[in-house]
Enzyme design. Structure first.
Site, PDB file in Angstrom:
ATOM      1  CG  HIS A  38      -2.126  -0.931   1.053  1.00  0.00           C
ATOM      2  ND1 HIS A  38      -3.378  -0.511   0.671  1.00  0.00           N
ATOM      3  CD2 HIS A  38      -2.212  -2.272   1.209  1.00  0.00           C
ATOM      4  CE1 HIS A  38      -4.186  -1.563   0.616  1.00  0.00           C
ATOM      5  NE2 HIS A  38      -3.501  -2.638   0.931  1.00  0.00           N
ATOM      6  CB  SER A 126      -5.128 -15.665  -8.494  1.00  0.00           C
ATOM      7  OG  SER A 126      -3.972 -15.478  -9.263  1.00  0.00           O
ATOM      8  CB  SER A 129      -1.291  -7.960 -12.103  1.00  0.00           C
ATOM      9  OG  SER A 129      -1.871  -6.751 -12.509  1.00  0.00           O
ATOM     10  CD  GLU A 163      -6.571  -2.662 -14.117  1.00  0.00           C
ATOM     11  OE1 GLU A 163      -7.492  -2.794 -13.304  1.00  0.00           O
ATOM     12  OE2 GLU A 163      -5.783  -3.590 -14.420  1.00  0.00           O
ATOM     13  CG  ASP A 175      -1.044  -4.174 -10.632  1.00  0.00           C
ATOM     14  OD1 ASP A 175      -0.351  -4.186  -9.599  1.00  0.00           O
ATOM     15  OD2 ASP A 175      -2.268  -4.409 -10.638  1.00  0.00           O
ATOM     16  CE1 TYR A 224      -6.020  -0.393  -2.498  1.00  0.00           C
ATOM     17  CE2 TYR A 224      -7.488   1.281  -3.398  1.00  0.00           C
ATOM     18  CZ  TYR A 224      -6.254   0.667  -3.357  1.00  0.00           C
ATOM     19  OH  TYR A 224      -5.240   1.135  -4.168  1.00  0.00           O
TER      20      TYR A 224
HETATM   21  P1  ADP Z   1      -5.970  -9.885 -11.563  1.00  0.00           P
HETATM   22  O1  ADP Z   1      -5.439  -8.702 -12.302  1.00  0.00           O
HETATM   23  O2  ADP Z   1      -5.432  -9.989 -10.173  1.00  0.00           O
HETATM   24  O3  ADP Z   1      -5.794 -11.179 -12.296  1.00  0.00           O
HETATM   25  P2  ADP Z   1      -8.436  -8.553 -12.083  1.00  0.00           P
HETATM   26  O4  ADP Z   1      -9.811  -8.742 -11.559  1.00  0.00           O
HETATM   27  O5  ADP Z   1      -7.819  -7.207 -11.971  1.00  0.00           O
HETATM   28  O6  ADP Z   1      -7.538  -9.670 -11.383  1.00  0.00           O
HETATM   29  O7  ADP Z   1      -8.383  -8.938 -13.620  1.00  0.00           O
HETATM   30  C1  ADP Z   1      -8.952 -10.147 -14.082  1.00  0.00           C
HETATM   31  C2  ADP Z   1      -9.830  -9.877 -15.318  1.00  0.00           C
HETATM   32  O8  ADP Z   1      -9.000  -9.536 -16.438  1.00  0.00           O
HETATM   33  C3  ADP Z   1     -10.586 -11.088 -15.754  1.00  0.00           C
HETATM   34  O9  ADP Z   1     -11.808 -11.215 -15.063  1.00  0.00           O
HETATM   35  C4  ADP Z   1     -10.814 -10.811 -17.245  1.00  0.00           C
HETATM   36  O10 ADP Z   1     -11.890  -9.904 -17.436  1.00  0.00           O
HETATM   37  C5  ADP Z   1      -9.547 -10.078 -17.634  1.00  0.00           C
HETATM   38  N1  ADP Z   1      -8.526 -10.978 -18.241  1.00  0.00           N
HETATM   39  C6  ADP Z   1      -7.205 -10.930 -18.004  1.00  0.00           C
HETATM   40  N2  ADP Z   1      -6.542 -11.877 -18.703  1.00  0.00           N
HETATM   41  C7  ADP Z   1      -7.465 -12.530 -19.423  1.00  0.00           C
HETATM   42  C8  ADP Z   1      -7.426 -13.635 -20.342  1.00  0.00           C
HETATM   43  N3  ADP Z   1      -6.282 -14.249 -20.672  1.00  0.00           N
HETATM   44  N4  ADP Z   1      -8.593 -14.061 -20.885  1.00  0.00           N
HETATM   45  C9  ADP Z   1      -9.746 -13.461 -20.564  1.00  0.00           C
HETATM   46  N5  ADP Z   1      -9.854 -12.424 -19.718  1.00  0.00           N
HETATM   47  C10 ADP Z   1      -8.742 -11.960 -19.139  1.00  0.00           C
HETATM   48 MG    MG Z   2      -5.848  -6.665 -11.808  1.00  0.00          MG
END
Ligand code: ADP
Ligand code: MG
Length: 393
Positions: A38, A126, A129, A163, A175, A224
């Site tokens: 943070h 998860s 990013s 974003e 990120d 947050y």
């Molecule tokens: P994180 O960035 O921690 O993985 P986020 O919620 O910020 O989690 O981003 C995840 C989202 O990004 C997914 O729900 C989807 O909408 C999009 N995304 C990222 N990579 C892919 C992929 N390879 N195929 C489909 N959607 C994706």
């Molecule tokens: Mg993300």
């Protein structure tokens, strides 16, 4: 799936969808926060790394102004005119790419349309990013396709804007910067006031175990935002009582926090203690790495977690249990929650030769308390985003 298999699968899927080969393919990895929690929105310091899995974005121009975009994993396609990349309610995954296209269009005219397909091997949502990997691979590929000159920091900002405006996530720049500036066996050291980015060697014999609890507490966004507000309150207090300028908690030292926190709300003071401590730990961590003191670096990670637990209160019983278990596992040098907190993952620093056994021990310790084992991945800090096709001469 390993990166080379994912690359081959991307080319095959592109050919299946569009009946030809792509002109450009870009790759962008995910990222992990290693120290500095943070701190990015408090104008502080972070040590992070690009990971060894990521997303491939393949694209070719069309003669018409229309675009087709396919999510290879979902086998979903969306269509839109190149001059109107508007956010969508359905197919939310497309918004990351549409937001980046919109950002690039502000830099340069993009006239012809394109066919694009992307495929990745980062688990979605998860905390590694996958969203930044998607934005950055999209941005690099489209910039190359349309011959737009753009530096890495501008590209990072375009991803962040996507974003904010298209995905509705008010993230900092951590990120995108980690994804763009990561290097093999290195940590990325970023100063979020100056946006000065350096890499510092971690060493080849070291790996990170990412233990995903798959626990995400409700009201995370509210928590947050409350943490952000407390940090601002604390910064305003210190700017009143300290003789030097304070525009963010970055400007306050630990000694100043100890001596000058009277009058500050008790909770805001504890939140500030976390940020101030984290900033000092990142700088100390950089010294540890320079001196090859990995044990010292690991202790800073444990201290970081204690600070999250006690001061920032963004930990969970699941994360605490993993970190407590990590303290007794041979070969584990340090462990802490990584990312926003309130659930998510623990990152444990281990010697590479002990990583497999340590990962099993962590999963078993988790299962002993919570029933199911947590998911553990071994990652090595890796090179950041790049164009993979056409290959460099
Ligand atoms: P994180 O960035 O921690 O993985 P986020 O919620 O910020 O989690 O981003 C995840 C989202 O990004 C997914 O729900 C989807 O909408 C999009 N995304 C990222 N990579 C892919 C992929 N390879 N195929 C489909 N959607 C994706
Ligand atoms: Mg993300």
């Amino acid at each position: 799936m390993h990166n080379h298999d994912t690359y081959d699968a991307t080319l095959a899927a592109f050919r299946r969808c569009y009946g030809r080969a792509p002109e450009v393919v870009a790759y962008a990895p995910g990222r992990v926060e290693v120290l500095g929690n943070h701190t990015d929105y408090n104008e502080g310091y972070v040590l992070s790394a690009a990971i060894d899995s990521g997303t491939f974005f393949a694209v070719a121009r069309t003669d018409a102004p229309d675009c087709r975009l396919t999510a290879g994993d979902l086998m979903r396609e969306v269509r839109f005119p190149v001059d109107r990349p508007e956010p969508r309610r359905d197919d939310g995954w497309a918004n990351y790419c549409l937001g980046v296209l919109a950002g690039l269009r502000r830099h340069d005219a993009v006239r012809s349309g394109f066919d694009a397909l992307f495929l990745g091997n980062i688990p979605l949502g998860s905390g590694l990013s996958s969203s930044a990997a998607l934005e950055v691979s999209t941005g690099l590929a489209l910039a190359r396709l349309y011959e737009i000159e753009i530096d890495a920091l501008s590209l990072a900002r375009i991803g962040q804007r996507a974003e904010h405006l298209y995905a509705g996530v008010k993230c900092g720049l951590l990120d995108q910067i980690s994804v763009l500036f990561g290097r093999q066996d290195m940590l990325v050291h970023t100063d979020f006031r100056t946006l000065d980015v350096r890499t510092v060697p971690l060493g080849r014999e070291i790996a990170l175990l990412i233990c995903n609890t798959h626990v995400k507490h409700a009201l995370v966004d509210g928590e947050y935002n409350r943490r952000r507000a407390d940090c601002e309150l604390a910064a305003a207090h210190f700017s009143r009582v300290l003789p030097h300028p304070v525009t963010a908690l970055r400007d306050v030292t630990w000694t100043e926090w100890e001596q000058q926190r009277q009058g500050l709300d008790e909770r805001a003071a504890r939140r500030a203690a976390h940020i101030i401590g984290e900033n000092e730990r990142v700088l100390e961590g950089v010294h540890c790495l320079a001196a090859r003191d990995l044990a010292g670096f690991g202790q800073l990670m444990f201290a970081s977690h204690d600070s999250s637990r006690n001061y920032f209160e963004n930990s969970t019983p699941e994360l605490d249990h993993l970190v407590d278990a990590a303290r007794g596992i041979p070969g584990v040098l340090g462990a802490r929650l990584t990312g926003g907190g309130f659930g998510g993952s623990v990152a444990a620093l281990t010697r590479l030769d002990a990583a497999a056994a340590a990962g099993q021990a962590l999963a078993a310790a988790y299962a002993a308390r919570f029933g199911d084992p947590c998911e553990v991945r071994t990652i090595c800090p890796s090179d950041g985003a790049r164009i993979v096709m056409p290959a460099r001469q």
